[in-house]
Design an enzyme around this catalytic site. Sequence first.
Site, PDB file in Angstrom:
ATOM      1  N   LYS A  14       0.824  -1.223   0.000  1.00  0.00           N
ATOM      2  CA  LYS A  14       0.000   0.000   0.000  1.00  0.00           C
ATOM      3  C   LYS A  14       0.857   1.271   0.000  1.00  0.00           C
ATOM      4  CE  LYS A  14      -2.369  -1.330   3.520  1.00  0.00           C
ATOM      5  NZ  LYS A  14      -1.978  -0.653   4.662  1.00  0.00           N
ATOM      6  N   ARG A  90      -9.654   0.052   9.855  1.00  0.00           N
ATOM      7  CA  ARG A  90      -9.142  -1.316   9.897  1.00  0.00           C
ATOM      8  C   ARG A  90     -10.045  -2.226  10.718  1.00  0.00           C
ATOM      9  NH1 ARG A  90      -3.286  -0.056   9.199  1.00  0.00           N
ATOM     10  NH2 ARG A  90      -1.988  -1.848   9.566  1.00  0.00           N
ATOM     11  N   ARG A 129      11.981  -5.748   3.558  1.00  0.00           N
ATOM     12  CA  ARG A 129      11.616  -4.341   3.721  1.00  0.00           C
ATOM     13  C   ARG A 129      12.588  -3.610   4.655  1.00  0.00           C
ATOM     14  NH1 ARG A 129       5.280  -3.141   4.307  1.00  0.00           N
ATOM     15  NH2 ARG A 129       5.462  -3.720   6.492  1.00  0.00           N
ATOM     16  N   ARG A 173       0.244  -9.347  12.930  1.00  0.00           N
ATOM     17  CA  ARG A 173      -0.336  -8.300  12.074  1.00  0.00           C
ATOM     18  C   ARG A 173      -1.182  -8.918  10.967  1.00  0.00           C
ATOM     19  NH1 ARG A 173       4.452  -5.146   9.974  1.00  0.00           N
ATOM     20  NH2 ARG A 173       2.923  -3.674   9.161  1.00  0.00           N
TER      21      ARG A 173
END
Length: 215
Positions: A14, A90, A129, A173
């Site tokens: 995203k 969320r 990442r 997560r």
Amino acid sequence: MKVVVFLGAPGSGKGTIANALVADDATLHHVSSGDLLREAAKLQTVDGRKAEKYMQQGTLVPDTLIAHMIADYMLNLPGTHTILLDGFPRTVGQVGMLDEIVQLCKTELVAAVVLEVPDNVIVTRIAGRRGCSQCSASYHVTNIPPKVAGVCDKCGAPLVIRKDDEPETVKSRLAAFYTQTMPVVDLYEQRGLLYRVDGSGKIPGIVKRTRQAWA
Ligand code: AMP
């Protein structure tokens, strides 16, 4: 002002796609709930300190805490931008809170876009990442490498692995996404606002598909 909600699992890309969209379109304004929370935690504000322990565990912060932050941010945003709201709502509770914020800001929610990426791709993306320790720039060791390994292109600070990108936290997560955020996707689908975008493959293709979703 218009609002486009941008949904997707952690590691779905995203942030990267939102940055590419904004770079191409001056009328688009990217707001990331995760970035707002990380900034507040870095500054050690009252809300930032409250949020920190949830974020480190990979669980969601309380609905009211993040909703107040988003409301504050949006109410202070000048101009006629389209807001690309990344990471909020969320939970189903936050969907109602966003409806109230949208009313308060006299704006309109025009679309909810979900980036769909298989779990195995997500795990590989998160493992590579890296984020800048000083600014909010993000990289990937193979997909978006910095010019000099381990150093931010924008400010020269060292790159680090985000605490919540550690494998155990990533599991929590992902679980939070499937249990708490999938019902949000279903809700927007019922409202006829949902656009599903294939988030796998090369970045330019994903950017193009995302832009077309609410054009
Ligand atoms: P992100 O960078 O979007 O993956 O967000 C990082 C962390 O911030 C999440 O794991 C949550 O702990 C917290 N967070 C971000 N957005 C929200 C939200 N809308 N509701 C609750 N917690 C959030």
